[in-house]
Design a protein around this motif. Sequence first.
Motif: not given
Length: 204
Positions: A146-153
């Motif tokens: 989840l880190w990559k998509p949610l941190s980008a958001l």
Amino acid sequence: MDITKLQKGANEILVRSADAMKGGTGQVHPQSLICALGSLAGYACQQDVRDLYIKQKGFPEEKVFTVMQDKQGRKFYFGDLLNEPLVNEKYSVWSMIGGAVQRVGAKLPDINDIFRYVSYVVGGEQFGKVRSCETGDDMETYVRNLWKPLSALAKNYAQEGELHVVFGIALQKAAAGCQGAVNMTEIGRIAMESAVSMSKIDLR
């Protein structure tokens, strides 16, 4: 710090993470959601410290963190700078989850016990698993997925050093949504065990 903007980001994080974790019934397991968001909030603390001290100020990693290695060569990060966004700042993860717990009159979990426990199991088989609780995945799996998509958001709403605030607010909102379904002291413990644990890991 634009709290209104950060709250908007937190709302999106909560919706996206809950959607990603819906099972076959279309329901989200509360403890799993709290574990996932707590894990992300903890990892965000480390990333914020890296952004502020290593990226911006050019400090070497060993000046910013106390670095430990296990027998497999995996690195784990500790230190006072890391504890600031975790538990000491006004908008720390602990402040956010503590606010949700106390708002309903529940007792706060023992944060010192949580730190002792995580330090004891780090690098071992129990590290990354919440005590006395079943979750859909372990903490590190949640962060990796989840880190990559949610941190980008989150970066659409947060300045450098503020990612932990976005994830902390999302965690607070998720905890508030668990009221009546799960003991709130237990929600606080799951959240902080996850946050403290995942603030330590090296995903790189």
